[in-house]
Design a protein around this motif. Structure first.
Motif, mmCIF file in Angstrom:
data_model
loop_
_atom_site.group_PDB
_atom_site.id
_atom_site.type_symbol
_atom_site.label_atom_id
_atom_site.label_comp_id
_atom_site.label_asym_id
_atom_site.label_seq_id
_atom_site.Cartn_x
_atom_site.Cartn_y
_atom_site.Cartn_z
ATOM 1 N N LEU A 141 0.831 -1.200 0.000
ATOM 2 C CA LEU A 141 0.000 0.000 0.000
ATOM 3 C C LEU A 141 0.869 1.255 0.000
ATOM 4 N N ALA A 142 1.911 1.252 0.825
ATOM 5 C CA ALA A 142 2.791 2.418 0.873
ATOM 6 C C ALA A 142 3.452 2.637 -0.482
ATOM 7 N N ARG A 143 3.913 1.551 -1.091
ATOM 8 C CA ARG A 143 4.556 1.698 -2.398
ATOM 9 C C ARG A 143 3.577 2.176 -3.465
ATOM 10 N N LEU A 144 2.350 1.692 -3.356
ATOM 11 C CA LEU A 144 1.307 2.114 -4.295
ATOM 12 C C LEU A 144 1.074 3.618 -4.193
ATOM 13 N N LEU A 145 0.980 4.090 -2.959
ATOM 14 C CA LEU A 145 0.690 5.505 -2.715
ATOM 15 C C LEU A 145 1.827 6.384 -3.217
ATOM 16 N N TYR A 146 3.072 6.028 -2.839
ATOM 17 C CA TYR A 146 4.203 6.831 -3.303
ATOM 18 C C TYR A 146 4.375 6.700 -4.806
ATOM 19 N N GLY A 147 4.063 5.514 -5.319
ATOM 20 C CA GLY A 147 4.144 5.302 -6.762
ATOM 21 C C GLY A 147 3.165 6.198 -7.509
ATOM 22 N N PHE A 148 1.966 6.366 -6.949
ATOM 23 C CA PHE A 148 0.981 7.252 -7.564
ATOM 24 C C PHE A 148 1.513 8.674 -7.598
#
Lengths: 354, 329, 326
Positions: A141-148
């Motif tokens: 989830l953290a990677r998804l958010l920063y990736g966005f």
């Protein structure tokens, strides 16, 4: 007295855009998501937002505090490493003191591996990691958010640079015309045949592309499309009589371009921009997937897809569901916005029966 | 004696290159305006009439330096517009202004009509802000529009009203010569009359000189003092309105006059209209450009370009025509 | 019996600003072999009327709300949509203002004309070529064989309009609807095209509906005239009567504002003051009342109906003008 007003054409188009619900809501959602993602550091971080310890308030989000600050020790007895705020939160809850810790909703950052599991990573979603962890134990989830955040910032910056330079170059081609137009057009035709991917791969062998270098490389190709549209728009508008009229009373070139021509030429700019954003997000994801994009630990959707598709991870469905749905939803939102803008700008003054 | 000419056009030419190929080499030349000379006297209206592609609009635009002339002079009180520097041209533009044809495209749709009329004043920095505002009010009243509508945008007005705005803008710098390029052609008959009356009244009140470009012979006959007829880039006949319409000397002028439908069914003619159409200006016919369509053409017409000559041998009333056989007709 | 009878035709357009009543209760008749002129200023509904007769109104935004279009006694508005292409072209042909856009730029003239012959008459090959040359000869195109292999952009505007007329006439229609056929053309070419249309009417007995804004064109070519204003017919009669003794003030105004030969700027042009009313909310009474010098209270309240004032002369006016003494 200068009062800034929208001219009626723009006003009408805005009204029409607002009336097209799917586009307007997509725009609202995407804008909210983007703004929220700017505060990712407060949303997904292993550092606490606020720590109240012995009457002092600490804001560790952007500041390093070692364990000694909070009288903490790691399992080997060291206290000069960074504080473990999750453990701190647990300790304060247990000793019923006045001290407290406010953690972000996702108490993990996109880089730190979490090895507190019996199984080796990737670990399936549970109450600790809502979207599971990846093959290096990092929170999905953290990677998804920063990736966005990185995708959208990268795409918007790239498109902004591309559209502005494309508009400027295309407008000049159309406005000046003649020899300048012919030669620059031939140059653009040659330039646009350069295979983008090879250039990126070639450059990536010499430099390790960071955010800015990658942006610069992609911008070298991004401006071309816009010149085609602006060039023809300018050619058409500059022969209109209002432009001749302005010239006949001696309007300067700057006034012609900025007051008369550009405002009447911007339709393609506005209608194409959302689709350019779609293209930029896809391109960045594709490059990351191929390994020629942003350098390694950077959280990126392409890298996440790469992991998800690795043969040993084929059965770890959470690894693929997260980035694929994130990309699909983002691209869908931007496409809906673009399509609604196009409809709002449609010169056909048709209305449906209501 | 004639009054001194306010504008003198001498041997004006405008050629356009026809380009092709990868690097746009010149392939051919369109001779849009070919060796045109005439005088424009103070206070008169010279009607410039001809069919599409005859070069009349290009002539107007070249005179205004909206197109760069290939060669020739355009003298306004001795100052040459055709060769003026940018700074000289800027001052000359105050004296020579233009009114355009299409009331829908001659106004920028994103600018209010008040701003449109004020723009020339802003560009030439005439007077204070208050002066300019007063001048715009005055201009609106002069063309029969209420000054209260200045905040509105062009699309809120009818064709006739927009044309009034265009006229007000043309008058803003207090010009002395106005080049009017088909200003009533896009308007309905009843509105056309209103705009024509306005143009006549403004000319009378302000002492304007008009070069009135139109394809419509009846409008030209109504408004002009003198008339010039153009065919394929050249003036083929020029003279007083009365003599041109009563006794046209050039076969083309005659054919034009005969082609105009007359709004009276009792005067229906079973005429045989002029055959053929205007040839291309890239490869104009040799000699007199009209000879392939001319019922009177003879060998000399194919070989030599006729010069403008006085029609009457007994005295000079300024009626000139470019026809080898004009004295036989 | 009239060839074409239009009765109480109403066509509206739905726009963002509301419903535009472009054609509002229009009735007229076309006699076989005659030329009927429909004349009026821009926005009066003359073109929409023609498009409605042909059922070529784009829907949406347009819609034919009511009325009847009786073609040889048969209501075209009730005819099955699949059947219309049979009537269009074969029985009623139409030509448009802009010959530049009426022809397909990627096919030769011969191919476009040949397609019509192939579809309608099953005519191909040499027989078709022969017929095409013949028809082009009729519309005054001399070197027809050569023209057949040319593309539209190689032809002038007048030539294209001739081709359009040739295409329209190939099926020997009983009625030709010409919507401003000469507006885009030069005056010398206009004279040629009008001459041609009169010739065809005399030779083949084709009835013509000529839509125009030019009173001069009407005077030169038409037998009967319908004058339209703001979506309504205000006057309809024979061409001589219209020019000699118009009964509607609007017709009178139109005729007066024509610039006739010999007129000079010494006298102002008579004009019709004011502007055409909005067709979004047309006024209650006579639509011309606001611009009419003769209007009385009744004109602003009751809508005048089209009524016969003398033989075949219809006027929609409460106070029609007197017939001037001859």
């Amino acid at each position: 007295m200068m009062v800034w007003r929208l001219n009626p054409i723009t006003r009408k188009r805005l009204q029409r855009f607002r009336r097209i619900r799917r586009g307007f809501y997509s725009f609202a959602i995407l804008l909210t998501l983007t703004v929220v993602s700017l505060f990712s550091n407060f949303l997904a971080n292993r550092r606490a937002i606020v720590v109240s310890y012995e009457g002092t308030l600490y804001f560790p989000t952007f500041q390093y505090h070692d364990m000694a600050t909070f009288a903490q020790q790691d399992e080997y007895g060291f206290d000069d490493v960074e504080a473990d705020y999750l453990a701190l939160q647990a300790r304060f809850a247990a000793d019923a003191s006045n001290n407290w810790v406010l953690m972000p909703p996702v108490p993990f950052d996109p880089y730190e591996p979490d090895f507190d599991y019996a199984e080796p990573p990737p670990n399936a979603p549970d109450s600790r990691h809502w979207f599971g962890t990846d093959s290096q134990g990092r929170d999905v989830l953290a990677r998804l958010l920063y990736g966005f955040r990185i995708s959208i910032l990268f795409a918007v910056t790239l498109v902004f640079v591309g559209q502005v330079s494309g508009t400027a170059i295309g407008s000049l081609q159309g406005f000046i015309g003649g020899r300048f137009d012919i030669y620059s057009q031939r140059f653009i035709e040659v330039w646009s045949t350069l295979p983008f991917l090879y250039v990126v791969i070639l450059l990536a062998t010499f430099f390790r592309p960071g955010f800015l270098l990658l942006l610069a490389i992609m911008a070298l190709f991004e401006w071309i499309r816009m010149t085609y549209y602006m060039r023809t728009e300018m050619y058409r508008e500059k022969t209109k009589e209002y432009c001749l009229a302005a010239r006949s009373f001696g309007a300067s070139r700057g006034r012609l371009i900025f007051r008369h021509l550009l405002p009447n030429c911007l339709t393609p700019l506005v209608t194409i921009t959302p689709f350019a954003v779609v293209g930029a997000i896809s391109a960045l994801t594709a490059l990351d997937y191929l390994g020629y994009g942003l350098p390694a630990p950077t959280p990126s959707w392409g890298e996440m897809i790469d992991q998800a598709l690795a043969s040993q991870n084929r059965d770890k469905l959470w690894l693929s569901i997260a980035p694929f749905s994130a990309i699909s939803i983002t691209l869908l939102l931007v496409t809906l916005i673009g399509e609604s803008i196009r409809e709002a700008f449609d010169p056909k003054q048709y209305a449906q029966y209501r | 004696m004639k009054a001194a000419a306010l504008v003198e056009v001498r041997n004006l030419r405008k050629h356009y290159p026809v380009r092709g190929g990868v690097f746009g080499r010149q392939r051919d030349t369109v001779r849009a305006v070919e060796d045109v000379s005439f005088l424009l006297h103070a206070g008169e209206t010279l009607g410039l009439v001809g069919e599409s592609g005859c070069g009349k609009s290009t002539l107007g635009r070249t005179m205004m330096r909206l197109e760069e002339p290939t060669s020739g002079d355009v003298l306004f009180e001795g100052r040459n517009l055709a060769s003026a520097s940018a700074a000289e041209l800027f001052t000359l533009r105050r004296d020579v202004q233009m009114i355009f044809q299409d009331p829908y495209s001659s106004l920028n749709p994103r600018i209010t009509i008040g701003e449109a009329v004020r723009e020339p004043l802003d560009i030439h920095r005439l007077g204070s802000a208050a002066d300019r505002r007063a001048r715009v009010d005055e201009l609106f009243e002069a063309v029969g529009l209420s000054p209260t509508v200045q905040e509105r945008y062009p699309h809120e007005f009818s064709g006739g009203q927009r044309q009034r705005v265009g006229i007000a803008r043309g008058l803003a710098l207090r010009p002395r010569v106005i080049v009017a390029d088909e200003p009533v052609s896009a308007l309905d008959v009843s509105v056309q009359g209103q705009v024509l009356n306005l143009l006549v009244q403004l000319q009378r009140d302000l002492g304007l000189t008009y070069l009135f470009i139109s394809h419509d012979l009846s409008v030209v006959e109504y408004l002009s003092d003198r008339v010039a007829v153009m065919y394929l880039g050249r003036i083929v006949e020029i003279g007083k309105r009365t003599s041109i319409f009563a006794a046209p000397a050039h076969p083309y002028t005659r054919a034009l006059l005969e082609s105009v439908p007359i709004a009276d069914p009792r005067k229906r003619r079973d005429r045989v209209p002029l055959q053929g159409e205007t040839p291309s200006a890239v490869h104009p016919p040799s000699g007199c450009a009209f000879h392939p369509r001319c019922p009177l053409a003879v060998a000399v017409c194919r070989g030599e370009v006729p010069a403008l000559e006085s029609v009457r041998t007994d005295g000079d009333d300024g009626h000139l025509t470019a026809c080898h056989r004009h004295d036989e007709i | 019996m009239a060839l074409l009878e239009v009765e109480d035709l109403c066509t509206v357009f739905h726009t963002e600003d509301g419903v535009v009543h472009a054609v509002d209760g229009v009735s007229f008749q076309v006699e076989a072999g005659k030329i009927l002129g429909i004349v009026g200023e821009s926005g009066c509904g003359k073109s929409v009327t023609a498009m409605s007769v042909m059922r070529l109104i784009p829907d949406p935004p347009g819609r034919i709300e009511s009325g009847r279009v009786l073609w040889k006694g048969r209501d075209l508005l009730a005819v099955d949509a699949d059947e219309m292409p049979q009537i269009r072209g074969r029985e009623i042909a139409m030509i448009f203002q802009d010959p530049m856009t009426s022809l397909n730029p990627v096919f030769t003239i011969g191919k476009q004309l040949g397609e019509v012959l192939d579809r309608r008459f099953d005519l191909r090959g040499a027989a078709a070529d022969e017929r095409m040359v013949e028809v082009l000869g009729h519309v005054g195109i001399a070197d027809a064989e050569q023209r057949l292999s040319q593309y539209p952009h190689e032809l002038s505007g007048g030539m294209k309009q001739r081709i359009m007329i040739a295409m329209a006439l190939m099926c020997r229609p009983d009625l030709l609807i010409a919507d401003e056929p000469t507006t885009a053309l030069d005056v010398t070419v206009q004279a040629q095209i009008l001459h041609l249309m009169k010739q065809l009417q005399q030779e083949f007995g084709t009835a013509i509906v000529l839509i125009t804004h030019d009173m001069g064109v009407v005077a030169e070519t038409c037998d009967d005239v319908v004058v339209m204003y703001a979506g309504k017919v205000v006057e309809s009669c024979g061409v001589f009567e219209l020019f000699v003794a118009p009964r509607h003030p609007y017709t009178r105004g139109l005729l007066d504002s024509i610039l006739r030969p010999g007129r000079s700027k010494a006298t102002p042009v008579p004009t019709i003051e004011g502007v055409v009313p909005s067709l979004l909310q047309p006024p209650a009474g006579c639509r011309f009342a606001d611009r009419c010098a003769r209007a009385v209270a009744q004109c602003h309240q009751d809508e005048p109906l089209l009524a016969t004032v003398s033989d075949k002369h219809l006027v929609a006016c409460h106070l029609p003008l007197e017939v001037p003494p001859s």
